[in-house]
Design an enzyme around this catalytic site. Sequence first.
Site, PDB file in Angstrom:
ATOM      1  N   ASN A  26      49.279 -77.288 -23.067  1.00 26.66           N
ATOM      2  CA  ASN A  26      47.953 -77.197 -22.439  1.00 26.66           C
ATOM      3  C   ASN A  26      46.822 -77.432 -23.448  1.00 26.66           C
ATOM      4  OD1 ASN A  26      49.393 -76.636 -20.183  1.00 26.66           O
ATOM      5  ND2 ASN A  26      48.903 -74.444 -20.114  1.00 26.66           N
ATOM      6  N   THR A  46       7.979-106.837  -7.899  1.00 31.47           N
ATOM      7  CA  THR A  46       8.307-105.615  -7.156  1.00 31.47           C
ATOM      8  C   THR A  46       8.781-106.125  -5.801  1.00 31.47           C
ATOM      9  OG1 THR A  46       6.085-105.403  -6.253  1.00 31.47           O
ATOM     10  CG2 THR A  46       6.516-104.224  -8.312  1.00 31.47           C
ATOM     11  N   HIS A  47       9.751-105.444  -5.229  1.00 32.42           N
ATOM     12  CA  HIS A  47      10.358-105.892  -3.963  1.00 32.42           C
ATOM     13  C   HIS A  47      10.921-107.312  -4.079  1.00 32.42           C
ATOM     14  CE1 HIS A  47       7.990-102.550  -2.112  1.00 32.42           C
ATOM     15  NE2 HIS A  47       7.064-102.977  -2.956  1.00 32.42           N
ATOM     16  N   SER A  81      34.054-124.464 -10.336  1.00 35.16           N
ATOM     17  CA  SER A  81      34.714-124.343  -9.035  1.00 35.16           C
ATOM     18  C   SER A  81      35.818-125.386  -8.954  1.00 35.16           C
ATOM     19  CB  SER A  81      33.696-124.582  -7.918  1.00 35.16           C
ATOM     20  OG  SER A  81      34.356-124.994  -6.740  1.00 35.16           O
ATOM     21  N   LYS A 109      29.494-127.149  -9.687  1.00 33.60           N
ATOM     22  CA  LYS A 109      29.252-125.718  -9.815  1.00 33.60           C
ATOM     23  C   LYS A 109      29.430-125.198 -11.238  1.00 33.60           C
ATOM     24  CE  LYS A 109      28.945-122.875  -7.034  1.00 33.60           C
ATOM     25  NZ  LYS A 109      29.029-122.201  -5.776  1.00 33.60           N
ATOM     26  N   GLU A 129      28.784-111.539 -12.420  1.00 33.27           N
ATOM     27  CA  GLU A 129      29.228-110.941 -11.149  1.00 33.27           C
ATOM     28  C   GLU A 129      30.251-109.832 -11.388  1.00 33.27           C
ATOM     29  OE1 GLU A 129      29.525-114.334  -7.967  1.00 33.27           O
ATOM     30  OE2 GLU A 129      29.895-115.162  -9.945  1.00 33.27           O
ATOM     31  N   TYR A 183      44.803 -74.046 -16.682  1.00 33.85           N
ATOM     32  CA  TYR A 183      45.391 -75.360 -16.461  1.00 33.85           C
ATOM     33  C   TYR A 183      46.112 -75.404 -15.120  1.00 33.85           C
ATOM     34  CZ  TYR A 183      48.381 -79.466 -17.003  1.00 33.85           C
ATOM     35  OH  TYR A 183      49.009 -80.663 -16.808  1.00 33.85           O
ATOM     36  N   GLN A 214      46.536 -83.427 -14.799  1.00 35.15           N
ATOM     37  CA  GLN A 214      47.212 -84.607 -15.336  1.00 35.15           C
ATOM     38  C   GLN A 214      46.643 -85.888 -14.721  1.00 35.15           C
ATOM     39  OE1 GLN A 214      51.512 -84.578 -16.348  1.00 35.15           O
ATOM     40  NE2 GLN A 214      51.753 -85.886 -14.573  1.00 35.15           N
ATOM     41  N   LYS A 270      43.618 -88.643 -16.543  1.00 34.33           N
ATOM     42  CA  LYS A 270      43.621 -89.659 -17.597  1.00 34.33           C
ATOM     43  C   LYS A 270      43.460 -91.095 -17.123  1.00 34.33           C
ATOM     44  CE  LYS A 270      46.600 -86.620 -20.015  1.00 34.33           C
ATOM     45  NZ  LYS A 270      46.560 -85.858 -18.762  1.00 34.33           N
TER      46      LYS A 270
HETATM   47  N1  ARG Z   1      51.378 -84.133 -19.097  1.00 35.71           N
HETATM   48  C1  ARG Z   1      50.592 -82.967 -18.948  1.00 35.71           C
HETATM   49  C2  ARG Z   1      49.145 -83.377 -18.614  1.00 35.71           C
HETATM   50  O1  ARG Z   1      48.807 -84.496 -18.792  1.00 35.71           O
HETATM   51  C3  ARG Z   1      50.603 -82.145 -20.187  1.00 35.71           C
HETATM   52  C4  ARG Z   1      50.352 -80.683 -19.981  1.00 35.71           C
HETATM   53  C5  ARG Z   1      51.473 -80.047 -19.302  1.00 35.71           C
HETATM   54  N2  ARG Z   1      51.301 -78.648 -19.230  1.00 35.71           N
HETATM   55  C6  ARG Z   1      51.987 -77.895 -18.373  1.00 35.71           C
HETATM   56  N3  ARG Z   1      51.728 -76.634 -18.357  1.00 35.71           N
HETATM   57  N4  ARG Z   1      52.879 -78.401 -17.556  1.00 35.71           N
HETATM   58  O2  ARG Z   1      48.352 -82.599 -18.129  1.00 35.71           O
END
Ligand code: ARG
Length: 465
Positions: free
Chosen positions: A117, A162-163, A284, A290, A297, A324, A329, A332
């Site tokens: 954790n 403006t606008h 294009s 083009k 974009e 936690y 998880q 990420k």
């Molecule tokens: N892979 C877990 C995460 O990204 C790591 C932490 C896991 N901790 C646990 N108490 N299961 O959050």
Amino acid sequence: MSDKTKAANAMWGGRFAAGPDAIMEAINASIGFDQRMAAQDIEGSRAHAAMLAATGVITDSDADAIREGLLTVLSEIESGGFEFSTALEDIHMNVEARLKDLIGEPAGRLHTGRSRNDQVATDFKLWVRDQMDAAISGLEALIRALLTQAEAGADWVMPGFTHLQTAQPVTWGHHMMAYVEMFGRDMSRFQDARVRMNESPLGAAALAGTSFPIDRHMTAEALGFDRPAANSLDAVADRDFALEFLSSATICAMHLSRFAEELVIWSSAQFRFVALSDRFSTGSSIMPQKKNPDAAELIRAKIGRIMGAMVGLFTVMKGLPLTYSKDMQEDKEQVFDAADSLMLALAAMTGMVSDMSANTDSLEAAASSGFSTATDLADWLVRALNMPFRDAHHVTGSLVAMAEGKGCDLPDLSLADMQSVHADITNAVFDVLGVHNSVASRTSYGGTAPSEVKKQIARWKDTLS
Ligand code: ARG
């Protein structure tokens, strides 16, 4: 081996008679994405092992073996020779398991006084901190490119809108410098967030701290944190740093998107304000004429995924009880994707801005149309004839209507035309109706006058150096 007879997890399977179902393994594993934090994971483990030795929790020789082993693991991962295992769930256990293969028993001592954790919070913070730094330097490069454009065209005249209707003439330099201000604020948002996030979660352990005599100040310092996080519950539960990164990234992406939209408009055949370079345009497959502003974009669109990531992570975090939960998880991938998108968008924008060339004739022609100096005329009536501004506005409105009726612009009206609307108007009025005089007169602080724009450019150069 069938799922039912599969062995229990080597890291935590002591109380388990059987291994996880394949579906459980699939939903539980994060190794598919958190391997991007391998370097941070190993850096954190090295700091932790060195501290455990310094505090006498493990022996120096175990710490040496761990350090050497971790370096080997790192080089295996960097060279692409590492085999990641889904059964080992995540980067933390993949690294530790490989360390055990390499050095045996001492590997099992590395996890003393810590938990996944605090480990994952530390790894992720280190990763996000790097991205904050990358965003700051990406923004600095973009600002420098904008300053170069602003300097070249401090006195080029273009329409201010403006606008999206012609409002008043402004200078190209002033318009570029507006974005310098925006991207400057974006930079400071990342800088602020970086300061706030720079506390180490390591040693908070699972949630309550540890009974081992660890030195959290030592690991904090080794990892470049300003101090250890002061509350172990908060340390493992906090993802504010990722949310602040995403919030700052979203605001920055919004600015990029607005600028990209302008470049799409400006590069169109109808506007012809700028030519984008071949390096940042595409063709294009069917229409040979083009030249498409695809980079602009795509930059315009990137906010979709970046803001999506921000909303996504807020939604994941909002109802979680301390500390936690495995929900976390899911933090990420969104941050990884948002960071990749932001860095790419910043680099593409910097390239486009450096390469683009302004069409000064089109800019000036556009600035001179659409009665863009009507406000200058009204201001002249106030100054020269001491008219209240409201009356001057009205007189000017009549003159605009007259010019529109005649199909000409304000400077094309004769003095007699002018005097038919207000008898006291003199020839001097024509001085303020030209776009160059118009912009040169706007010398109020932060105004569009070239003299003011140059001051702001100098200030920014000073700030960046
Ligand atoms: N892979 C877990 C995460 O990204 C790591 C932490 C896991 N901790 C646990 N108490 N299961 O959050």
